[in-house]
Design a protein around this motif. Structure first.
Motif, PDB file in Angstrom:
ATOM      1  N   ALA A  97      -3.509   2.192  -5.942  1.00 30.21           N
ATOM      2  CA  ALA A  97      -4.204   3.461  -5.722  1.00 30.21           C
ATOM      3  C   ALA A  97      -3.422   4.621  -6.324  1.00 30.21           C
ATOM      4  O   ALA A  97      -3.998   5.543  -6.902  1.00 30.21           O
ATOM      5  CB  ALA A  97      -4.429   3.681  -4.225  1.00 30.21           C
ATOM      6  N   GLY A  98      -2.103   4.571  -6.193  1.00 25.85           N
ATOM      7  CA  GLY A  98      -1.273   5.649  -6.715  1.00 25.85           C
ATOM      8  C   GLY A  98      -1.292   5.763  -8.225  1.00 25.85           C
ATOM      9  O   GLY A  98      -0.982   6.829  -8.781  1.00 25.85           O
ATOM     10  N   ARG A  99      -1.654   4.691  -8.928  1.00 28.22           N
ATOM     11  CA  ARG A  99      -1.714   4.731 -10.397  1.00 28.22           C
ATOM     12  C   ARG A  99      -2.877   5.578 -10.887  1.00 28.22           C
ATOM     13  O   ARG A  99      -2.831   6.143 -11.984  1.00 28.22           O
ATOM     14  CB  ARG A  99      -1.847   3.319 -10.946  1.00 28.22           C
ATOM     15  N   TYR A 100      -3.944   5.660 -10.091  1.00 27.21           N
ATOM     16  CA  TYR A 100      -5.154   6.333 -10.552  1.00 27.21           C
ATOM     17  C   TYR A 100      -5.401   7.679  -9.873  1.00 27.21           C
ATOM     18  O   TYR A 100      -6.163   8.493 -10.389  1.00 27.21           O
ATOM     19  CB  TYR A 100      -6.373   5.426 -10.309  1.00 27.21           C
ATOM     20  N   ALA A 101      -4.788   7.894  -8.726  1.00 31.68           N
ATOM     21  CA  ALA A 101      -5.074   9.100  -7.948  1.00 31.68           C
ATOM     22  C   ALA A 101      -4.096  10.219  -8.265  1.00 31.68           C
ATOM     23  O   ALA A 101      -2.929   9.983  -8.569  1.00 31.68           O
ATOM     24  CB  ALA A 101      -5.020   8.783  -6.456  1.00 31.68           C
ATOM     25  N   ASP A 102      -4.586  11.444  -8.176  1.00 32.70           N
ATOM     26  CA  ASP A 102      -3.708  12.613  -8.277  1.00 32.70           C
ATOM     27  C   ASP A 102      -2.993  12.855  -6.959  1.00 32.70           C
ATOM     28  O   ASP A 102      -1.871  13.361  -6.938  1.00 32.70           O
ATOM     29  CB  ASP A 102      -4.523  13.861  -8.638  1.00 32.70           C
ATOM     30  N   ARG A 103      -3.657  12.520  -5.873  1.00 24.04           N
ATOM     31  CA  ARG A 103      -3.031  12.627  -4.557  1.00 24.04           C
ATOM     32  C   ARG A 103      -3.575  11.520  -3.659  1.00 24.04           C
ATOM     33  O   ARG A 103      -4.741  11.139  -3.765  1.00 24.04           O
ATOM     34  CB  ARG A 103      -3.283  13.993  -3.913  1.00 24.04           C
ATOM     35  N   LEU A 104      -2.705  11.026  -2.787  1.00 27.36           N
ATOM     36  CA  LEU A 104      -3.081  10.030  -1.788  1.00 27.36           C
ATOM     37  C   LEU A 104      -2.892  10.628  -0.401  1.00 27.36           C
ATOM     38  O   LEU A 104      -2.057  11.517  -0.210  1.00 27.36           O
ATOM     39  CB  LEU A 104      -2.217   8.772  -1.909  1.00 27.36           C
ATOM     40  N   SER A 105      -3.657  10.141   0.544  1.00 32.69           N
ATOM     41  CA  SER A 105      -3.441  10.572   1.918  1.00 32.69           C
ATOM     42  C   SER A 105      -3.611   9.402   2.869  1.00 32.69           C
ATOM     43  O   SER A 105      -4.399   8.482   2.614  1.00 32.69           O
ATOM     44  CB  SER A 105      -4.398  11.708   2.296  1.00 32.69           C
ATOM     45  N   ILE A 106      -2.825   9.430   3.924  1.00 32.24           N
ATOM     46  CA  ILE A 106      -2.908   8.462   5.013  1.00 32.24           C
ATOM     47  C   ILE A 106      -2.972   9.274   6.300  1.00 32.24           C
ATOM     48  O   ILE A 106      -2.042  10.018   6.601  1.00 32.24           O
ATOM     49  CB  ILE A 106      -1.692   7.518   5.040  1.00 32.24           C
ATOM     50  N   ASN A 107      -4.040   9.152   7.046  1.00 30.42           N
ATOM     51  CA  ASN A 107      -4.205   9.981   8.227  1.00 30.42           C
ATOM     52  C   ASN A 107      -3.405   9.447   9.419  1.00 30.42           C
ATOM     53  O   ASN A 107      -3.521   8.272   9.767  1.00 30.42           O
ATOM     54  CB  ASN A 107      -5.680  10.066   8.619  1.00 30.42           C
ATOM     55  N   VAL A 108      -2.635  10.337  10.040  1.00 32.09           N
ATOM     56  CA  VAL A 108      -1.976   9.973  11.294  1.00 32.09           C
ATOM     57  C   VAL A 108      -2.953  10.092  12.455  1.00 32.09           C
ATOM     58  O   VAL A 108      -2.684   9.606  13.552  1.00 32.09           O
ATOM     59  CB  VAL A 108      -0.726  10.835  11.569  1.00 32.09           C
ATOM     60  N   GLU A 109      -4.068  10.762  12.223  1.00 27.74           N
ATOM     61  CA  GLU A 109      -5.188  10.885  13.154  1.00 27.74           C
ATOM     62  C   GLU A 109      -4.919  11.816  14.326  1.00 27.74           C
ATOM     63  O   GLU A 109      -5.625  12.788  14.544  1.00 27.74           O
ATOM     64  CB  GLU A 109      -5.632   9.505  13.686  1.00 27.74           C
ATOM     65  N   LEU A 110      -3.875  11.493  15.130  1.00 24.70           N
ATOM     66  CA  LEU A 110      -3.610  12.249  16.352  1.00 24.70           C
ATOM     67  C   LEU A 110      -2.131  12.592  16.448  1.00 24.70           C
ATOM     68  O   LEU A 110      -1.289  11.909  15.854  1.00 24.70           O
ATOM     69  CB  LEU A 110      -4.060  11.442  17.574  1.00 24.70           C
ATOM     70  N   PRO A 111      -1.775  13.622  17.217  1.00 29.28           N
ATOM     71  CA  PRO A 111      -0.385  14.094  17.231  1.00 29.28           C
ATOM     72  C   PRO A 111       0.618  13.145  17.867  1.00 29.28           C
ATOM     73  O   PRO A 111       1.795  13.193  17.525  1.00 29.28           O
ATOM     74  CB  PRO A 111      -0.459  15.407  18.025  1.00 29.28           C
ATOM     75  N   THR A 112       0.181  12.291  18.798  1.00 26.98           N
ATOM     76  CA  THR A 112       1.133  11.444  19.508  1.00 26.98           C
ATOM     77  C   THR A 112       0.705   9.979  19.460  1.00 26.98           C
ATOM     78  O   THR A 112      -0.492   9.661  19.343  1.00 26.98           O
ATOM     79  CB  THR A 112       1.271  11.862  20.983  1.00 26.98           C
ATOM     80  N   GLU A 113       1.676   9.100  19.599  1.00 27.62           N
ATOM     81  CA  GLU A 113       1.403   7.659  19.629  1.00 27.62           C
ATOM     82  C   GLU A 113       0.556   7.298  20.841  1.00 27.62           C
ATOM     83  O   GLU A 113      -0.332   6.437  20.773  1.00 27.62           O
ATOM     84  CB  GLU A 113       2.729   6.894  19.658  1.00 27.62           C
ATOM     85  N   GLN A 114       0.811   7.969  21.971  1.00 20.84           N
ATOM     86  CA  GLN A 114       0.059   7.694  23.191  1.00 20.84           C
ATOM     87  C   GLN A 114      -1.429   7.991  23.007  1.00 20.84           C
ATOM     88  O   GLN A 114      -2.300   7.233  23.447  1.00 20.84           O
ATOM     89  CB  GLN A 114       0.618   8.512  24.361  1.00 20.84           C
ATOM     90  N   SER A 115      -1.731   9.091  22.339  1.00 25.43           N
ATOM     91  CA  SER A 115      -3.124   9.448  22.091  1.00 25.43           C
ATOM     92  C   SER A 115      -3.782   8.464  21.132  1.00 25.43           C
ATOM     93  O   SER A 115      -4.960   8.121  21.290  1.00 25.43           O
ATOM     94  CB  SER A 115      -3.208  10.869  21.517  1.00 25.43           C
ATOM     95  N   LEU A 116      -3.034   8.004  20.145  1.00 28.03           N
ATOM     96  CA  LEU A 116      -3.579   7.029  19.196  1.00 28.03           C
ATOM     97  C   LEU A 116      -3.937   5.736  19.918  1.00 28.03           C
ATOM     98  O   LEU A 116      -4.996   5.146  19.672  1.00 28.03           O
ATOM     99  CB  LEU A 116      -2.566   6.764  18.087  1.00 28.03           C
TER     100      LEU A 116
END
Length: 301
Positions: A97-116
């Motif tokens: 993915a990094g070969r073709y994209a200008d930017r990559l993102s991975i969502n952490v979704e929520l602020p804490t592990e407990q909430s996730l």
């Protein structure tokens, strides 16, 4: 979005597997054709592509990468591409993915592990951060390799005075990586959110953390709030994030101990100044830059 089908049951997401919403799916070729059509008509400057999880994380990531690969290699697409990657996919697919994209993102979704754990049980906070760490290493290595390739070499050449040619190292997500947090779906206060953002910036050299205010969804779980947070809260978080990235503020001083939330009535820079009136007035003729940046109304330029 490639598809709003999804195997995951994240409680805050309207596209969760248990949601009663109409589903749709594009083929790889359909996304490519739509992107090229809109780009040629100057309707867009690039593509931001995400997807629900279908069949498996690897299969979904293969489809996302296939869109970007076809645009770059088959159609010589020069526009911007931002790919939303899937942390549970294999590292090899994320590297592609990094070969073709200008930017990559991975969502952490929520602020804490407990909430996730509570709201998105299929997602693993450890996997998310490991994927971000691998991405940071790839991005850093690619930058160093391109810098090294740009330096003059002492090798001789067949033409006098000509600069020796080197193979250009492959690029890898030159715009870096980013992430997103949902605001207001859990009980996390602004102090916790900014502390998480500061940790992400410091640990993985992120370009941006995006904040998305939670929006109530149909047939929602009782674990979710009935109302969306005030939109100004999202705005204040972006202002505070700007202070951390460009103005030298620490997360802990933007929201001091005992004050879990940012003020909705005033921007965080003004709130800090009013809480530290002993620092003012500032003599602009001799004050250091870091102090001048604390003056409300003064920017970085």
């Amino acid at each position: 979005m490639l598809t709003n089908f999804c195997q995951y049951d994240c409680l805050y997401c309207v596209n969760r597997v248990s949601s009663n919403v109409p589903r749709a799916r594009f083929t790889v070729q359909e996304v490519v054709d739509l992107t090229l059509d809109f780009y040629r008509r100057n309707c867009i400057e690039g593509l931001f592509l995400s997807s629900g999880i279908i069949q498996s994380p690897d299969y979904t990531m293969e489809q996302v990468v296939a869109v970007a690969r076809s645009l770059r290699e088959d159609h010589d697409f020069r526009g911007y591409i931002h790919l939303k990657t899937i942390p549970d996919a294999t590292p090899e697919l994320l590297a592609q993915a990094g070969r073709y994209a200008d930017r990559l993102s991975i969502n952490v979704e929520l602020p804490t592990e407990q909430s996730l754990i509570a709201l998105a049980p299929e997602k693993d906070g450890g996997n998310i951060r490991r994927a971000m760490a691998r991405m940071a290493v790839h991005i850093s290595n690619a930058k160093e390799e391109r810098k090294a390739a740009a330096k003059p070499t002492a090798r001789t050449t067949s033409m006098a005075g000509a600069r020796p040619l080197r193979a250009t190292p492959p690029r890898f997500s030159p715009g870096g990586q980013s992430t997103q947090m949902i605001v207001g779906a859990d009980a996390s206060d602004d102090r916790s959110i900014l502390a998480t953002s500061a940790n992400l910036y410091g640990s993985y050299r992120l370009k941006r953390v995006y904040y998305s205010a939670f929006s109530p969804i149909p047939d929602a779980s009782r674990a979710l709030p009935l109302q969306a947070p005030p939109m100004v809260r999202e705005h204040r978080l972006y202002q505070a994030d700007w202070l951390m990235r460009f103005y030298g503020y620490e997360a802990s001083e933007i929201v001091p101990p005992g004050h879990g939330m940012l003020s909705l009535e005033m921007d965080p820079k003004l709130a800090w100044a009013l809480a530290h009136v002993d620092r003012f007035p500032v003599d602009l003729n001799c004050a250091p830059r870091e102090l001048m940046l604390r003056v409300p109304g003064l920017g970085v330029r």
